[in-house]
Structure formats: structure tokens, C-alpha cells
Design an enzyme around this catalytic site. Structure first.
Site, PDB file in Angstrom:
ATOM      1  N   ARG A  90      73.576 105.801  49.400  1.00 17.36           N
ATOM      2  CA  ARG A  90      73.374 104.538  50.115  1.00 17.36           C
ATOM      3  C   ARG A  90      72.039 103.885  49.778  1.00 17.36           C
ATOM      4  O   ARG A  90      71.809 102.720  50.095  1.00 17.36           O
ATOM      5  CB  ARG A  90      73.528 104.749  51.632  1.00 17.36           C
TER       6      ARG A  90
ATOM      7  N   GLU B  73      69.028 116.595  57.987  1.00 15.85           N
ATOM      8  CA  GLU B  73      69.298 116.575  59.431  1.00 15.85           C
ATOM      9  C   GLU B  73      70.546 117.434  59.690  1.00 15.85           C
ATOM     10  O   GLU B  73      70.662 118.098  60.700  1.00 15.85           O
ATOM     11  CB  GLU B  73      69.540 115.128  59.870  1.00 15.85           C
TER      12      GLU B  73
HETATM   13  P1  AMP Z   1      66.637 112.918  56.141  1.00 15.81           P
HETATM   14  O1  AMP Z   1      66.418 113.794  54.944  1.00 15.81           O
HETATM   15  O2  AMP Z   1      66.924 113.684  57.388  1.00 15.81           O
HETATM   16  O3  AMP Z   1      65.536 111.907  56.315  1.00 15.81           O
HETATM   17  O4  AMP Z   1      67.976 112.138  55.879  1.00 15.81           O
HETATM   18  C1  AMP Z   1      68.005 111.025  55.110  1.00 15.81           C
HETATM   19  C2  AMP Z   1      69.328 110.857  54.428  1.00 15.81           C
HETATM   20  O5  AMP Z   1      70.436 111.205  55.240  1.00 15.81           O
HETATM   21  C3  AMP Z   1      69.493 109.418  54.060  1.00 15.81           C
HETATM   22  O6  AMP Z   1      69.886 109.404  52.699  1.00 15.81           O
HETATM   23  C4  AMP Z   1      70.556 108.884  54.970  1.00 15.81           C
HETATM   24  O7  AMP Z   1      71.525 108.245  54.185  1.00 15.81           O
HETATM   25  C5  AMP Z   1      71.177 110.076  55.656  1.00 15.81           C
HETATM   26  N1  AMP Z   1      71.098 110.049  57.122  1.00 15.81           N
HETATM   27  C6  AMP Z   1      70.465 110.937  57.897  1.00 15.81           C
HETATM   28  N2  AMP Z   1      70.624 110.679  59.184  1.00 15.81           N
HETATM   29  C7  AMP Z   1      71.370 109.566  59.252  1.00 15.81           C
HETATM   30  C8  AMP Z   1      71.881 108.784  60.324  1.00 15.81           C
HETATM   31  N3  AMP Z   1      71.642 109.105  61.616  1.00 15.81           N
HETATM   32  N4  AMP Z   1      72.587 107.697  60.008  1.00 15.81           N
HETATM   33  C9  AMP Z   1      72.833 107.365  58.729  1.00 15.81           C
HETATM   34  N5  AMP Z   1      72.395 108.076  57.687  1.00 15.81           N
HETATM   35  C10 AMP Z   1      71.680 109.163  57.932  1.00 15.81           C
END
Ligand code: AMP
Length: 175
Positions: A63, A100
Site C-alpha cells: 500500500r 502489529e
Molecule cells: P507497523 O510495522 O506496525 O508500523 O505496520 C505498518 C504496516 O502494516 C503498514 O505497511 C500498514 O500497511 C500495515 N498496517 C498496520 N496496522 C494497520 C492498520 N491498523 N490499518 C491499516 N494498515 C495497517
């Protein structure tokens, strides 16, 4: 008054319990359907880059590619995709990281970044920060200088900003 931020927020759809129970997924496909919202978002991301020299944009699968490519094209600089393992055809650097929801590995072509390149890193959402941190590590391991990490939105309650706090961060929207 309806500010650009208000307008932009109205294009983000919250999807409860996706991809797992307890997660509120921020769906940007509703934003992508609106040329007006895409322009607003792009303008916002560009507004914080006005005085900054950028040599390259590095964006994160999948994305991050939507606005990453728009940013690179508007800034008139090359675009480099960060991808999941096994997708990039030439020699890569890899970095594992925690998500996450789970853990993963990301890859970047080894010849994407030259020493001293000023790099903009882009993704759609900054959540726990593991993804962006992994990409920062790869870019720096190749000698790149990170000018900014920018996002359509950052989810401050997940404190991802703490993992990349040594770099300038900008997000068009904050939750
Ligand atoms: P993080 O490594 O936890 O910062 O996660 C970032 C990645 O996970 C990004 O590439 C987002 O596309 C996706 N992502 C994580 N949490 C969400 C969420 N609540 N909504 C949409 N995309 C998320």
C-alpha cells in the site's frame, strides 16, 4: 469548518477486526477512489518536503506503492520498491522485523541506494513502527541518508514513532 484534514479523514474507512480480532484496519481504498482526496493527500505529503532535497523515494509493499510512486514522479526522482522475500529479481539486502500482527522480512535491491543518497521513505500507515524501522535499517546499510519517513497516517496510540524517532516523520493524518 471543513479543513483539508477533515476532508481527507472522511475518506478513510475503519474496518473492525481485520485482519484479526481487535484490530481496526484503516482502509485507504476508499481514498484512492477519489481523485480529489488523492490530490489533497499528495499535496499534504509534498508540503513538508518543500525545502528538502530528495534523490530517491523508497516505498513499502504494497500500500506504500500508491503514493510512493506519485511522490517520486512529482518530485522527478527515481522510485524503489521494498518487497516481500523472493519478489525482487536481483541481489537484495533483507531485514526481518516484528509487525502489529506477526513478523516478516522485507527486501530492497542492493543497487537501489548509493552512498550519500538523500532518501524519502513512504508507507501508507505507521502503526507499531517495525516495518518503517526495518526499511530505515536497509537504506542506511547501503549508505543512504534518510531525509524523512512519511505516511498517509500515523496511529499514535501504537507509538511507532518511537522506533524511528531519530528521523523526521510526517503524516498527513494522525489518529
Ligand atoms: P507497523 O510495522 O506496525 O508500523 O505496520 C505498518 C504496516 O502494516 C503498514 O505497511 C500498514 O500497511 C500495515 N498496517 C498496520 N496496522 C494497520 C492498520 N491498523 N490499518 C491499516 N494498515 C495497517
Amino acid at each position: 469548518m471543513k479543513t483539508p484534514t477533515h476532508t481527507l479523514k472522511s475518506y478513510i474507512t475503519d474496518v473492525q477486526d481485520f485482519p484479526k480480532k481487535g484490530i481496526v484496519f484503516k482502509d485507504i481504498t476508499s481514498l484512492l477512489q477519489s481523485p480529489e482526496a488523492v490530490s489533497l493527500c499528495l499535496e499534504s505529503l509534498l508540503s513538508e518536503l518543500k525545502d528538502k532535497k530528495i534523490d530517491k523515494v523508497v516505498a513499502i509493499e504494497a500500500r506504500g506503492f500508491f503514493f510512493g510512486m506519485l511522490l517520486a514522479q512529482t518530485l522527478n526522482v527515481p522510485f524503489f520498491p521494498v518487497r516481500k522475500p523472493g519478489k525482487l529479481p536481483r541481489k537484495v539486502v533483507s531485514q526481518s522485523f516484528d509487525l502489529e500482527y506477526g513478523s516478516d522480512i522485507l527486501e530492497l535491491h542492493e543497487d537501489a541506494i548509493k552512498s550519500g543518497d538523500k532518501v524519502l521513505i513512504h508507507d501508507d500507515v505507521l502503526a507499531t513502527g517495525g516495518t518503517a524501522e526495518a526499511v530505515c535499517k536497509m537504506v542506511e546499510s547501503l549508505g543512504g541518508q534518510i531525509v524523512q519517513c512519511n505516511f498517509i497516517m500515523k496511529l499514535n496510540f501504537l507509538e511507532g514513532f518511537k522506533k524511528i524517532q531519530s528521523y523526521p516523520i510526517y503524516a498527513a493524518l494522525t489518529y
